[in-house]
Design a protein around this motif. Structure first.
Motif: not given
Length: 502
Positions: A176-180, A355-367
Protein backbone atom coordinates in the motif's frame (compact mmCIF):
# COMPACT_ATOMS: atom_id res chain seq x y z
CA UNK A 1 -1.10 -13.82 -4.34
CA UNK A 2 -4.05 -12.06 -6.05
CA UNK A 3 -6.45 -13.55 -3.48
CA UNK A 4 -4.10 -12.45 -0.70
CA UNK A 5 -4.07 -8.89 -2.02
CA UNK A 6 -7.84 -8.89 -2.40
CA UNK A 7 -8.13 -10.23 1.14
CA UNK A 8 -6.60 -7.23 2.82
CA UNK A 9 -7.77 -4.65 0.27
CA UNK A 10 -11.44 -5.68 0.41
CA UNK A 11 -11.72 -4.65 4.07
CA UNK A 12 -11.12 -0.97 3.40
CA UNK A 13 -13.97 1.51 3.22
CA UNK A 14 -14.47 4.55 1.00
CA UNK A 15 -13.03 6.62 3.85
CA UNK A 16 -9.71 4.79 3.40
CA UNK A 17 -9.83 5.51 -0.33
CA UNK A 18 -10.49 9.22 0.24
CA UNK A 19 -7.62 9.46 2.74
CA UNK A 20 -5.34 7.63 0.29
CA UNK A 21 -6.22 9.90 -2.63
CA UNK A 22 -6.14 13.20 -0.76
CA UNK A 23 -2.75 12.54 0.86
CA UNK A 24 -1.47 11.14 -2.43
CA UNK A 25 -2.45 14.19 -4.47
CA UNK A 26 -1.28 16.57 -1.74
CA UNK A 27 2.26 15.43 -2.29
CA UNK A 28 1.74 15.10 -6.04
CA UNK A 29 0.97 18.82 -6.23
CA UNK A 30 3.85 19.72 -3.93
CA UNK A 31 6.36 17.74 -5.99
CA UNK A 32 4.91 19.08 -9.23
CA UNK A 33 5.69 22.62 -8.11
CA UNK A 34 9.11 21.51 -6.84
CA UNK A 35 9.85 19.82 -10.16
CA UNK A 36 9.11 23.07 -11.98
CA UNK A 37 12.28 24.64 -10.65
CA UNK A 38 14.28 21.63 -11.83
CA UNK A 39 12.78 21.67 -15.31
CA UNK A 40 13.25 25.38 -16.03
CA UNK A 41 16.85 25.71 -14.88
CA UNK A 42 18.10 26.20 -18.42
CA UNK A 43 15.64 29.05 -18.99
CA UNK A 44 16.43 30.63 -15.63
CA UNK A 45 20.17 30.37 -16.28
CA UNK A 46 19.70 32.10 -19.64
CA UNK A 47 17.63 34.84 -18.03
CA UNK A 48 20.21 35.42 -15.29
CA UNK A 49 23.24 35.63 -17.63
CA UNK A 50 24.06 37.85 -20.62
CA UNK A 51 23.83 36.44 -24.13
CA UNK A 52 26.00 37.44 -27.09
CA UNK A 53 23.04 36.63 -29.31
CA UNK A 54 21.03 39.45 -27.76
CA UNK A 55 20.48 41.85 -30.65
CA UNK A 56 19.82 44.84 -28.40
CA UNK A 57 23.19 44.58 -26.66
CA UNK A 58 25.26 46.48 -29.31
CA UNK A 59 22.77 49.35 -29.41
CA UNK A 60 22.71 49.82 -25.65
CA UNK A 61 25.39 49.98 -23.01
CA UNK A 62 26.19 46.31 -22.32
CA UNK A 63 27.31 47.02 -18.77
CA UNK A 64 24.11 48.83 -17.93
CA UNK A 65 21.93 46.21 -19.60
CA UNK A 66 23.60 43.24 -17.92
CA UNK A 67 23.82 44.77 -14.46
CA UNK A 68 20.16 45.75 -14.45
CA UNK A 69 18.75 42.54 -15.89
CA UNK A 70 21.30 39.82 -15.19
CA UNK A 71 22.97 38.59 -12.03
CA UNK A 72 25.90 36.54 -13.36
CA UNK A 73 28.61 37.01 -15.95
CA UNK A 74 28.48 33.49 -17.40
CA UNK A 75 26.60 30.22 -17.32
CA UNK A 76 28.97 28.50 -14.88
CA UNK A 77 28.33 31.09 -12.20
CA UNK A 78 24.59 30.76 -12.72
CA UNK A 79 24.86 26.96 -12.51
CA UNK A 80 26.73 27.17 -9.21
CA UNK A 81 24.08 29.49 -7.80
CA UNK A 82 21.30 27.15 -8.92
CA UNK A 83 23.09 24.35 -7.09
CA UNK A 84 23.43 26.61 -4.05
CA UNK A 85 19.67 27.31 -4.18
CA UNK A 86 18.97 23.57 -4.20
CA UNK A 87 21.20 23.15 -1.15
CA UNK A 88 19.62 26.13 0.62
CA UNK A 89 16.17 24.70 -0.02
CA UNK A 90 17.12 21.24 1.24
CA UNK A 91 18.90 22.53 4.34
CA UNK A 92 15.89 24.59 5.35
CA UNK A 93 13.63 21.69 4.37
CA UNK A 94 15.63 19.34 6.60
CA UNK A 95 15.56 21.69 9.58
CA UNK A 96 11.86 22.18 9.08
CA UNK A 97 11.24 18.43 9.00
CA UNK A 98 12.73 17.97 12.45
CA UNK A 99 10.30 20.58 13.77
CA UNK A 100 7.21 19.86 11.68
CA UNK A 101 7.24 16.17 12.61
CA UNK A 102 7.09 17.09 16.30
CA UNK A 103 4.38 19.66 15.61
CA UNK A 104 2.39 17.16 13.53
CA UNK A 105 2.13 14.78 16.51
CA UNK A 106 0.79 17.58 18.70
CA UNK A 107 -1.39 19.69 16.37
CA UNK A 108 -4.18 18.63 14.03
CA UNK A 109 -2.43 17.12 11.01
CA UNK A 110 -4.92 18.68 8.60
CA UNK A 111 -4.08 22.22 9.73
CA UNK A 112 -0.34 21.68 9.45
CA UNK A 113 -0.67 20.03 6.05
CA UNK A 114 -2.83 22.77 4.53
CA UNK A 115 -0.63 25.52 5.96
CA UNK A 116 2.39 23.96 4.28
CA UNK A 117 0.66 23.49 0.92
CA UNK A 118 -0.91 26.95 0.62
CA UNK A 119 2.04 28.83 2.12
CA UNK A 120 4.51 27.13 -0.19
CA UNK A 121 2.32 27.91 -3.23
CA UNK A 122 2.38 31.62 -2.38
CA UNK A 123 6.16 31.67 -1.95
CA UNK A 124 6.72 29.84 -5.26
CA UNK A 125 4.49 32.36 -7.02
CA UNK A 126 6.60 35.19 -5.61
CA UNK A 127 9.88 33.45 -6.45
CA UNK A 128 9.22 32.43 -10.04
CA UNK A 129 6.42 34.65 -11.30
CA UNK A 130 6.18 37.89 -9.37
CA UNK A 131 9.91 38.62 -9.44
CA UNK A 132 10.01 38.10 -13.22
CA UNK A 133 6.93 40.24 -13.85
CA UNK A 134 8.43 43.05 -11.75
CA UNK A 135 11.95 42.44 -13.13
CA UNK A 136 13.42 41.98 -9.67
CA UNK A 137 16.70 40.03 -9.86
CA UNK A 138 18.32 39.83 -6.46
CA UNK A 139 20.43 37.01 -5.05
CA UNK A 140 19.43 37.65 -1.45
CA UNK A 141 15.74 37.79 -2.27
CA UNK A 142 15.88 34.47 -4.11
CA UNK A 143 17.78 32.84 -1.23
CA UNK A 144 15.36 34.19 1.38
CA UNK A 145 12.28 33.04 -0.50
CA UNK A 146 13.75 29.57 -1.02
CA UNK A 147 14.56 29.23 2.68
CA UNK A 148 10.94 30.02 3.54
CA UNK A 149 9.73 27.64 0.83
CA UNK A 150 11.80 24.81 2.28
CA UNK A 151 10.43 25.41 5.78
CA UNK A 152 6.82 25.45 4.52
CA UNK A 153 7.18 22.36 2.34
CA UNK A 154 8.68 20.43 5.25
CA UNK A 155 5.26 20.44 6.92
CA UNK A 156 3.72 18.23 4.24
CA UNK A 157 5.55 14.88 4.15
CA UNK A 158 5.45 13.98 7.89
CA UNK A 159 1.75 14.82 7.96
CA UNK A 160 0.72 12.75 4.94
CA UNK A 161 2.76 9.74 6.13
CA UNK A 162 1.21 10.04 9.60
CA UNK A 163 -2.29 10.20 8.13
CA UNK A 164 -1.57 7.14 6.00
CA UNK A 165 -0.15 5.36 9.04
CA UNK A 166 -3.36 6.08 10.92
CA UNK A 167 -5.58 4.72 8.18
CA UNK A 168 -3.55 1.75 6.92
CA UNK A 169 -2.15 -0.80 9.31
CA UNK A 170 0.42 -3.53 9.35
CA UNK A 171 -0.97 -5.94 6.77
CA UNK A 172 0.19 -5.11 3.28
CA UNK A 173 1.87 -1.88 4.38
CA UNK A 174 4.77 -2.41 1.99
CA UNK A 175 2.43 -2.77 -0.99
CA UNK A 176 0.00 0.00 0.00
CA UNK A 177 2.74 2.44 0.91
CA UNK A 178 4.80 1.39 -2.09
CA UNK A 179 1.88 2.23 -4.34
CA UNK A 180 1.12 5.42 -2.42
CA UNK A 181 4.75 6.61 -2.39
CA UNK A 182 4.51 6.92 -6.16
CA UNK A 183 3.03 10.34 -5.34
CA UNK A 184 6.48 11.96 -5.61
CA UNK A 185 7.14 10.40 -9.00
CA UNK A 186 3.65 11.21 -10.26
CA UNK A 187 4.23 14.77 -9.09
CA UNK A 188 7.48 14.87 -11.03
CA UNK A 189 5.70 13.68 -14.15
CA UNK A 190 2.90 16.20 -13.69
CA UNK A 191 5.39 18.99 -13.03
CA UNK A 192 7.41 18.09 -16.12
CA UNK A 193 4.24 18.07 -18.24
CA UNK A 194 2.99 21.40 -16.91
CA UNK A 195 6.40 23.06 -17.23
CA UNK A 196 6.99 21.85 -20.78
CA UNK A 197 3.45 22.89 -21.79
CA UNK A 198 3.82 26.55 -20.86
CA UNK A 199 7.59 27.01 -21.05
CA UNK A 200 7.34 28.61 -24.47
CA UNK A 201 5.56 31.56 -22.86
CA UNK A 202 8.32 32.01 -20.26
CA UNK A 203 9.45 30.13 -17.18
CA UNK A 204 7.40 32.45 -14.95
CA UNK A 205 4.19 30.88 -16.30
CA UNK A 206 5.38 27.42 -15.29
CA UNK A 207 5.65 28.68 -11.69
CA UNK A 208 2.28 30.40 -12.01
CA UNK A 209 0.39 27.29 -13.13
CA UNK A 210 1.85 24.91 -10.57
CA UNK A 211 1.52 27.32 -7.65
CA UNK A 212 -2.14 28.03 -8.42
CA UNK A 213 -2.93 24.31 -8.70
CA UNK A 214 -1.08 23.59 -5.46
CA UNK A 215 -2.95 26.32 -3.56
CA UNK A 216 -6.28 24.98 -4.81
CA UNK A 217 -5.28 21.48 -3.71
CA UNK A 218 -4.52 22.75 -0.21
CA UNK A 219 -8.01 24.22 0.02
CA UNK A 220 -9.58 20.91 -1.06
CA UNK A 221 -7.54 18.99 1.52
CA UNK A 222 -8.56 21.38 4.28
CA UNK A 223 -12.25 20.73 3.72
CA UNK A 224 -12.08 17.04 2.74
CA UNK A 225 -9.34 15.21 4.66
CA UNK A 226 -10.02 13.04 7.72
CA UNK A 227 -6.76 12.43 9.55
CA UNK A 228 -7.82 9.38 11.59
CA UNK A 229 -10.44 6.60 11.33
CA UNK A 230 -11.73 7.52 14.79
CA UNK A 231 -13.13 10.73 13.32
CA UNK A 232 -15.83 8.63 11.63
CA UNK A 233 -16.11 5.97 14.34
CA UNK A 234 -13.85 3.38 12.68
CA UNK A 235 -11.00 1.50 14.26
CA UNK A 236 -7.40 1.81 13.20
CA UNK A 237 -5.17 -0.84 11.71
CA UNK A 238 -7.15 -3.42 9.77
CA UNK A 239 -10.48 -3.18 11.56
CA UNK A 240 -12.65 -0.96 9.44
CA UNK A 241 -16.29 -0.02 9.57
CA UNK A 242 -17.25 -3.39 11.03
CA UNK A 243 -16.69 -2.12 14.56
CA UNK A 244 -16.90 1.26 16.21
CA UNK A 245 -14.13 1.66 18.76
CA UNK A 246 -12.70 4.40 20.91
CA UNK A 247 -9.07 3.29 21.02
CA UNK A 248 -6.55 1.71 18.71
CA UNK A 249 -5.45 -1.08 21.02
CA UNK A 250 -3.15 -2.69 18.46
CA UNK A 251 -1.15 0.28 17.26
CA UNK A 252 1.67 -0.23 19.76
CA UNK A 253 2.56 -3.68 18.45
CA UNK A 254 5.78 -4.04 16.46
CA UNK A 255 5.19 -3.70 12.74
CA UNK A 256 8.60 -5.13 11.80
CA UNK A 257 8.32 -8.31 13.89
CA UNK A 258 7.68 -11.79 12.62
CA UNK A 259 4.45 -12.27 14.56
CA UNK A 260 1.31 -12.24 12.46
CA UNK A 261 -1.54 -10.12 13.73
CA UNK A 262 -4.69 -12.05 14.59
CA UNK A 263 -6.82 -9.55 12.70
CA UNK A 264 -4.74 -10.12 9.60
CA UNK A 265 -5.26 -13.87 9.76
CA UNK A 266 -9.01 -13.36 10.13
CA UNK A 267 -9.13 -11.11 7.08
CA UNK A 268 -7.01 -13.48 4.97
CA UNK A 269 -9.33 -16.34 5.95
CA UNK A 270 -12.35 -14.32 4.90
CA UNK A 271 -13.54 -13.74 8.46
CA UNK A 272 -14.62 -10.48 10.01
CA UNK A 273 -12.42 -9.01 12.71
CA UNK A 274 -13.87 -9.50 16.11
CA UNK A 275 -15.64 -6.67 17.83
CA UNK A 276 -13.87 -5.28 20.88
CA UNK A 277 -15.33 -6.13 24.23
CA UNK A 278 -17.57 -3.36 25.47
CA UNK A 279 -16.57 -3.86 29.10
CA UNK A 280 -12.90 -2.99 28.48
CA UNK A 281 -11.86 0.18 30.28
CA UNK A 282 -11.13 3.10 27.97
CA UNK A 283 -7.45 3.58 27.27
CA UNK A 284 -5.66 6.84 27.86
CA UNK A 285 -5.28 9.06 24.82
CA UNK A 286 -1.98 8.53 23.01
CA UNK A 287 0.87 10.78 23.98
CA UNK A 288 3.46 12.24 21.62
CA UNK A 289 7.00 11.14 22.43
CA UNK A 290 9.95 13.49 22.60
CA UNK A 291 12.27 14.15 19.69
CA UNK A 292 15.27 12.57 21.45
CA UNK A 293 13.36 9.42 22.31
CA UNK A 294 12.13 9.09 18.73
CA UNK A 295 15.69 9.51 17.44
CA UNK A 296 16.90 6.70 19.74
CA UNK A 297 14.25 4.20 18.65
CA UNK A 298 15.69 0.98 17.15
CA UNK A 299 16.41 1.32 13.44
CA UNK A 300 15.79 5.07 13.19
CA UNK A 301 19.45 6.15 13.06
CA UNK A 302 20.76 3.58 10.53
CA UNK A 303 17.81 4.05 8.20
CA UNK A 304 18.16 7.83 8.51
CA UNK A 305 21.84 7.69 7.54
CA UNK A 306 21.15 5.27 4.70
CA UNK A 307 18.42 7.56 3.45
CA UNK A 308 20.80 10.54 3.61
CA UNK A 309 23.08 8.79 1.11
CA UNK A 310 20.24 7.54 -1.05
CA UNK A 311 18.26 10.77 -1.10
CA UNK A 312 21.40 12.59 -2.21
CA UNK A 313 21.46 10.45 -5.35
CA UNK A 314 17.70 10.45 -5.87
CA UNK A 315 17.36 14.20 -5.53
CA UNK A 316 20.38 14.82 -7.71
CA UNK A 317 18.48 13.10 -10.52
CA UNK A 318 15.41 15.08 -9.54
CA UNK A 319 17.15 18.48 -9.59
CA UNK A 320 19.73 18.01 -12.33
CA UNK A 321 18.47 15.38 -14.80
CA UNK A 322 16.80 17.77 -17.31
CA UNK A 323 19.79 20.11 -17.07
CA UNK A 324 22.18 17.18 -17.63
CA UNK A 325 20.26 15.90 -20.66
CA UNK A 326 20.16 19.33 -22.27
CA UNK A 327 23.81 20.15 -21.70
CA UNK A 328 25.39 16.74 -22.18
CA UNK A 329 23.44 15.58 -25.24
CA UNK A 330 22.36 18.91 -26.71
CA UNK A 331 18.65 18.03 -26.60
CA UNK A 332 16.01 20.74 -26.37
CA UNK A 333 14.79 21.60 -22.89
CA UNK A 334 11.24 20.39 -23.59
CA UNK A 335 12.61 17.07 -24.90
CA UNK A 336 14.82 16.68 -21.85
CA UNK A 337 11.83 17.35 -19.57
CA UNK A 338 9.77 14.65 -21.24
CA UNK A 339 12.62 12.13 -21.23
CA UNK A 340 13.32 12.67 -17.53
CA UNK A 341 9.85 11.28 -16.80
CA UNK A 342 11.16 7.73 -17.35
CA UNK A 343 13.24 7.94 -14.18
CA UNK A 344 10.03 8.56 -12.23
CA UNK A 345 8.20 5.77 -14.05
CA UNK A 346 10.91 3.37 -12.90
CA UNK A 347 10.60 4.71 -9.34
CA UNK A 348 6.83 4.13 -9.32
CA UNK A 349 7.20 0.52 -10.44
CA UNK A 350 10.17 -0.07 -8.15
CA UNK A 351 8.48 1.20 -4.99
CA UNK A 352 5.33 -0.85 -5.60
CA UNK A 353 7.06 -4.11 -6.59
CA UNK A 354 9.70 -3.93 -3.89
CA UNK A 355 7.10 -3.07 -1.25
CA UNK A 356 5.00 -6.07 -2.23
CA UNK A 357 8.03 -8.39 -2.14
CA UNK A 358 8.99 -7.10 1.30
CA UNK A 359 5.44 -7.83 2.51
CA UNK A 360 5.64 -11.41 1.25
CA UNK A 361 9.07 -11.88 2.84
CA UNK A 362 8.10 -10.17 6.08
CA UNK A 363 11.42 -8.24 5.90
CA UNK A 364 12.45 -4.94 4.35
CA UNK A 365 16.25 -4.83 4.49
CA UNK A 366 17.01 -7.82 2.19
CA UNK A 367 14.96 -6.25 -0.58
CA UNK A 368 16.68 -2.90 -0.08
CA UNK A 369 20.23 -4.29 -0.09
CA UNK A 370 19.72 -6.41 -3.21
CA UNK A 371 18.10 -3.53 -5.09
CA UNK A 372 20.81 -1.05 -4.10
CA UNK A 373 23.53 -3.42 -5.31
CA UNK A 374 21.72 -3.49 -8.66
CA UNK A 375 21.50 0.30 -8.51
CA UNK A 376 25.28 0.61 -8.57
CA UNK A 377 25.34 -1.37 -11.81
CA UNK A 378 22.48 0.70 -13.21
CA UNK A 379 24.41 3.91 -12.53
CA UNK A 380 27.44 2.55 -14.37
CA UNK A 381 25.24 1.65 -17.32
CA UNK A 382 23.47 5.00 -17.45
CA UNK A 383 26.70 6.99 -17.19
CA UNK A 384 27.76 5.34 -20.47
CA UNK A 385 24.43 5.85 -22.25
CA UNK A 386 24.77 6.73 -25.96
CA UNK A 387 23.20 9.79 -27.55
CA UNK A 388 19.96 7.94 -28.26
CA UNK A 389 16.72 8.92 -26.54
CA UNK A 390 15.20 5.42 -26.66
CA UNK A 391 18.19 3.74 -25.01
CA UNK A 392 18.60 6.62 -22.58
CA UNK A 393 14.95 6.36 -21.53
CA UNK A 394 15.21 2.60 -20.94
CA UNK A 395 18.35 3.02 -18.83
CA UNK A 396 16.68 5.86 -16.95
CA UNK A 397 13.71 3.65 -16.08
CA UNK A 398 16.03 0.90 -14.80
CA UNK A 399 17.98 3.42 -12.73
CA UNK A 400 14.76 4.85 -11.29
CA UNK A 401 13.58 1.35 -10.41
CA UNK A 402 16.76 0.63 -8.44
CA UNK A 403 17.16 4.04 -6.76
CA UNK A 404 13.69 5.56 -6.60
CA UNK A 405 12.12 2.31 -5.35
CA UNK A 406 14.29 1.92 -2.19
CA UNK A 407 14.05 5.66 -1.57
CA UNK A 408 10.25 5.46 -1.60
CA UNK A 409 10.28 2.45 0.73
CA UNK A 410 12.48 4.10 3.36
CA UNK A 411 10.62 7.40 3.34
CA UNK A 412 7.15 5.85 3.57
CA UNK A 413 6.62 2.20 4.57
CA UNK A 414 9.77 1.84 6.68
CA UNK A 415 9.21 5.21 8.36
CA UNK A 416 5.70 4.08 9.26
CA UNK A 417 7.10 0.78 10.56
CA UNK A 418 9.61 2.62 12.73
CA UNK A 419 6.91 4.95 14.04
CA UNK A 420 4.74 2.05 15.23
CA UNK A 421 7.17 -0.37 16.86
CA UNK A 422 7.09 -2.12 20.22
CA UNK A 423 9.18 0.53 21.98
CA UNK A 424 6.25 2.92 21.54
CA UNK A 425 3.79 0.98 23.71
CA UNK A 426 1.46 3.53 25.25
CA UNK A 427 2.94 6.40 23.24
CA UNK A 428 1.45 5.98 19.82
CA UNK A 429 1.90 9.49 18.46
CA UNK A 430 5.34 9.15 16.91
CA UNK A 431 4.65 8.65 13.23
CA UNK A 432 5.14 12.26 12.20
CA UNK A 433 8.17 12.71 14.47
CA UNK A 434 9.96 9.61 13.20
CA UNK A 435 9.08 10.43 9.60
CA UNK A 436 10.45 13.93 10.08
CA UNK A 437 13.70 12.54 11.51
CA UNK A 438 14.24 10.07 8.67
CA UNK A 439 13.31 12.50 5.91
CA UNK A 440 15.09 15.40 7.61
CA UNK A 441 18.36 13.48 7.87
CA UNK A 442 17.96 12.42 4.26
CA UNK A 443 17.40 16.01 3.22
CA UNK A 444 20.61 17.12 4.97
CA UNK A 445 22.54 14.59 2.89
CA UNK A 446 20.72 15.70 -0.24
CA UNK A 447 21.45 19.36 0.56
CA UNK A 448 25.18 18.76 0.74
CA UNK A 449 24.94 16.69 -2.41
CA UNK A 450 23.34 19.29 -4.64
CA UNK A 451 26.12 21.80 -4.18
CA UNK A 452 28.71 19.04 -4.54
CA UNK A 453 27.11 17.96 -7.83
CA UNK A 454 27.41 21.45 -9.29
CA UNK A 455 30.98 21.77 -7.95
CA UNK A 456 32.13 18.36 -9.21
CA UNK A 457 30.52 18.92 -12.61
CA UNK A 458 32.16 22.31 -13.07
CA UNK A 459 35.61 20.99 -12.06
CA UNK A 460 35.68 17.36 -13.25
CA UNK A 461 32.69 16.75 -15.52
CA UNK A 462 29.56 14.60 -15.40
CA UNK A 463 31.36 11.24 -15.34
CA UNK A 464 32.89 12.12 -11.97
CA UNK A 465 29.40 13.02 -10.75
CA UNK A 466 28.23 9.49 -11.54
CA UNK A 467 31.22 8.01 -9.69
CA UNK A 468 30.12 10.11 -6.73
CA UNK A 469 26.58 8.69 -7.03
CA UNK A 470 27.93 5.11 -7.04
CA UNK A 471 29.99 5.82 -3.93
CA UNK A 472 26.99 7.24 -2.04
CA UNK A 473 24.79 4.30 -3.07
CA UNK A 474 27.39 1.99 -1.59
CA UNK A 475 27.31 4.08 1.58
CA UNK A 476 23.58 3.46 1.96
CA UNK A 477 24.21 -0.29 1.70
CA UNK A 478 26.80 -0.05 4.49
CA UNK A 479 24.30 1.54 6.89
CA UNK A 480 21.54 -0.99 6.12
CA UNK A 481 23.81 -4.09 6.30
CA UNK A 482 23.76 -4.38 10.15
CA UNK A 483 19.95 -4.40 10.04
CA UNK A 484 20.12 -7.08 7.36
CA UNK A 485 22.36 -9.26 9.54
CA UNK A 486 19.99 -8.82 12.49
CA UNK A 487 17.00 -9.89 10.41
CA UNK A 488 18.87 -12.87 8.96
CA UNK A 489 19.90 -14.00 12.45
CA UNK A 490 16.31 -13.62 13.65
CA UNK A 491 15.05 -15.69 10.74
CA UNK A 492 17.67 -18.36 11.48
CA UNK A 493 16.74 -18.51 15.18
CA UNK A 494 13.05 -18.79 14.31
CA UNK A 495 13.76 -21.59 11.87
CA UNK A 496 15.85 -23.47 14.43
CA UNK A 497 13.15 -23.06 17.06
CA UNK A 498 10.56 -24.40 14.63
CA UNK A 499 12.73 -27.42 13.88
CA UNK A 500 13.14 -28.19 17.56
CA UNK A 501 9.37 -28.04 18.03
CA UNK A 502 8.87 -30.45 15.13
Amino acid sequence: MPSLCLGYLSQYTHHHLVAFLLTFFSYVLLHASRKTFSNVKVSISAQWTPSVQNGSAPALSPGETWENHHMFADEKQATLFLGALDSIFLFSYAMGLYCSGVIGDRVNLRYVLCFGLCGSALVEFMFGTLTEWLHIYNVYLYCGLWVVNGLLQSAVWPCVVAVMGNWFGKAGRGFVFGLWSACASVGNILGAFLASSVLKYGYEYAFLVTSVVQFAGGVVVFFGLLTHPKEVGLSSELETGLSAVETDSDSHRPLMSDEEDEAVREVYNGQCPSVQQQDEPPAEPPRAISFCRAFCLPGVLPYSLAYACLKLVNYSFFFWLPFYLSNNYGWKEAEADRLSVWYDVGGIIGGTVQGLISDLMGKRSPVLVITLVLAMGALVGYSNSPNDQLINGALLAATGFCIGGPSNMISSAISADLGRQDALRGSQEALATVTGIVDGTGSIGAAFGQYLVSLIESKLGWMSVFYFFIFMTGGSIVFITPLLFNEVRAMWRDRQALRRQL
